[in-house]
Design an enzyme around this catalytic site. Structure first.
Site, short mmCIF file in Angstrom:
data_model
loop_
_atom_site.label_atom_id
_atom_site.label_comp_id
_atom_site.label_asym_id
_atom_site.label_seq_id
_atom_site.Cartn_x
_atom_site.Cartn_y
_atom_site.Cartn_z
CG ASP A 233 2.82 -6.72 10.71
OD1 ASP A 233 1.92 -7.06 9.91
OD2 ASP A 233 2.59 -6.22 11.83
CG ASP B 185 -4.44 -7.53 15.55
OD1 ASP B 185 -5.32 -6.76 16.00
OD2 ASP B 185 -3.23 -7.35 15.75
CG ASP C 178 8.71 -5.27 11.88
OD1 ASP C 178 7.57 -5.40 11.41
OD2 ASP C 178 8.95 -5.18 13.10
CG ASP D 18 -2.19 -0.80 1.03
OD1 ASP D 18 -2.41 -1.27 -0.09
OD2 ASP D 18 -2.95 -0.96 2.01
#
Length: 543
Positions: A195, A289, A197, A136
């Site tokens: 994610d 989540d 990282d 995005d």
């Protein structure tokens, strides 16, 4: 009496104005203190003591359960059916389920290569793996770099797809939802989410997926986060202490007792059928989540937490990034609680015990009361009782219970036990923002749906350290190379304001008090001022 009032309101000489004004303020204070201030403050003390007891009981309960789990509970491989998946000589890899890997990204210049590389390095049959990079990004240069990296791995035979959207509707939840709609993932049975990282080890899927394959009642397998930059500065050490307790105790207790624990948004594998049955991803809060986990749990699905399934990740190393993250993590759950509490109460598919656990323990105590009591009691009510000595705070509420709670909170990170006192002071500072965020979420006020992506610096800190170490082997604590900010941008007036308030209360207690609270107040003042001037992330901890 009229003569006295006339003197107060119309002092005869200019030189006496100051003394007369002070006397007038003192008289007004005495007039309102007994009938108004004292009862309100006493009520605040009672409320804080009740919340402290709620948090104390919760912490003791989880402490007892985690001891029983470690001593007597069987390991997950014994509690559930578990058989490693193996390739068949005749059928090849067809007995492996098809797994989708989703990597949501937003301008992840520093970490995109690491996360994509880790996903592509998973030891899973390549024909049974689909990797989906959901980008995005708004920076064209970053988008080009991510797409190029995906093409590079695709040229090596990896089934990886670069996916973009026309807008960022729904943020991360919108990206994940859109990704599941793609035709090329319809044959996938499970989805692992990382994610940008996060760096799973190559055997991550081989250790997690068998629990889902052999136990159809399990919807989610959640791994534990570990942190590559925990030693970067004092800010990251404090975060490690808080998150280690969350994973070591809260997640483990919820999983072992089959009660409930929330999906952490990453480093987990979902059964796609469970996601669909629960209604899919929703963007009504900033904790998509947790939203999905609660809805799936209310439909009878079970979750499994694997504490030894560890995934490397990065902690925010700047105070601004951490503040934004904590706002989202505190505002989102309270806003979700507002939206779902009646749905939980009316649900007929789960037991009364599970409803009570989710509402009282998970939401009220951990997501609301824990923030409120930390801030209201130790940063507002307790200091005010120094200015109003008529209000008494029992020693068990001011000292003993907080000490026990703090000790129980520290069990997750024994290596940082020497930093425990500063961790308390730091948590009190952050409770200011968390309390504010919970009220915003409960009232669904202006910043309830604010989403600021947490800044990531990637391996710049580690590279900096290794580079400096090659020049000077004695320097093992070299600071990371993070972007410099202007001094004015580092100023946080809210923290500075509370620092001044606590300093005044500390001075008053030093001169007039009897409980010696000024020692704590001066140290807490220092913590607020350090945070107010934005220097939290620049302090390097000692080992």
């Amino acid at each position: 009496m009229a003569e006295i009032s006339q003197k107060i309101l119309f002092p005869g000489t200019f030189q006496g104005v100051r003394d007369e004004l002070a006397g007038q303020i003192g008289m007004m204070w005495e007039l309102v203190k007994a009938p108004l201030i004292v009862p309100i403050l006493r009520l605040g003390v009672y409320a804080c003591l009740i919340m402290s007891l709620m948090l104390f009981i919760e912490r003791v309960y989880m402490g007892i359960v985690i001891i029983l789990v470690k001593l007597f509970w069987k390991k997950p491989e014994k509690r559930y059916k578990f058989e490693p998946l193996q390739e068949d000589l005749e059928m090849g890899s067809s007995n492996f389920p098809v797994v989708l890997i989703q990597i949501p990204m937003f301008n992840e210049r520093e970490v995109y290569k690491v996360s994509i590389g880790a996903a592509c390095g998973l030891s899973w049959p390549s024909d049974r793996l689909v990797i989906q990079v959901l980008d995005d990004s708004t920076d064209p240069a970053v988008k080009q770099m991510v797409e190029t990296e995906c093409q590079r791995w695709a040229s090596k035979g990896i089934n990886i797809t670069y996916q973009i959207r026309e807008n960022r509707t729904g943020y991360k939840a919108g990206a994940l939802k859109e990704g599941l709609k793609r035709s090329y993932v319809k044959h996938c049975e499970y989805v692992a989410i990382f994610d940008a990282d996060f760096r799973p080890e190559p055997d991550y899927l081989r250790r997690a997926i068998p629990f889902l394959v052999h136990n159809p009642q399990i919807a989610l397998v959640q791994g534990r986060w570990i942190f590559v930059n925990a030693d970067e500065c004092l800010l990251t050490r404090m975060q490690e202490m808080s998150l280690d307790y969350h994973f070591t105790v809260e997640q483990e207790v919820g999983s072992s007792t089959h009660a409930f624990f929330g999906f952490n948004g990453t480093a987990g594998v979902w059964r796609i059928a469970a996601i669909n049955e629960a209604g899919g991803w929703k963007d009504r809060t900033t904790v998509e989540d947790m939203d999905l986990a609660v809805r799936a749990s209310l439909r009878g699905w079970k979750f499994l937490y694997l504490g030894d399934l560890q995934v490397k990740s990065e902690l925010p190393s700047t105070f601004n990034a951490f503040r934004f993250q904590q706002h989202r993590w505190s505002c989102g759950p309270s806003n979700l609680f507002r939206k779902m509490v009646m749905e939980i109460i009316r649900n007929k598919k789960v037991t009364l015990w599970k409803k009570v656990y989710v509402i009282y323990s998970f939401f009220v105590v951990r997501k609301i009361v824990a923030h409120w009591v930390t801030f209201m009691f130790y940063c507002v009510v307790l200091p005010l009782t120094i200015l109003v000595p008529e209000v008494y705070v029992p020693i068990w509420g001011a000292v003993y219970i907080p000490s026990v709670i703090t000790i129980l909170n520290s069990v997750g990170t024994p290596r940082s036990i020497h930093l425990l006192f500063y961790w308390i002071l730091f948590e009190n500072v952050m409770s200011l923002h968390r309390t504010k965020a919970t009220f915003i979420g409960l009232l669904e006020a202006g910043r309830a749906n604010e989403w600021v992506v947490t800044e990531k610096l990637g391996d710049s800190a580690l590279k900096s350290k290794s580079g400096d170490a090659s020049k000077n082997k004695t320097n093992t604590k070299a600071p990371s190379k993070r972007p410099r900010s202007k001094f004015a941008d580092r100023i946080h007036t809210l923290e500075l304001g509370f620092g001044v308030f606590l300093f005044i209360c500390g001075c008053y207690d030093f001169v007039h008090g009897k409980n010696n609270y000024f020692i704590y107040l001066f140290l807490q003042t220092l913590s607020f001022l350090i945070a107010g001037f934005g220097y939290v992330g620049t302090i390097i901890p000692s080992s």
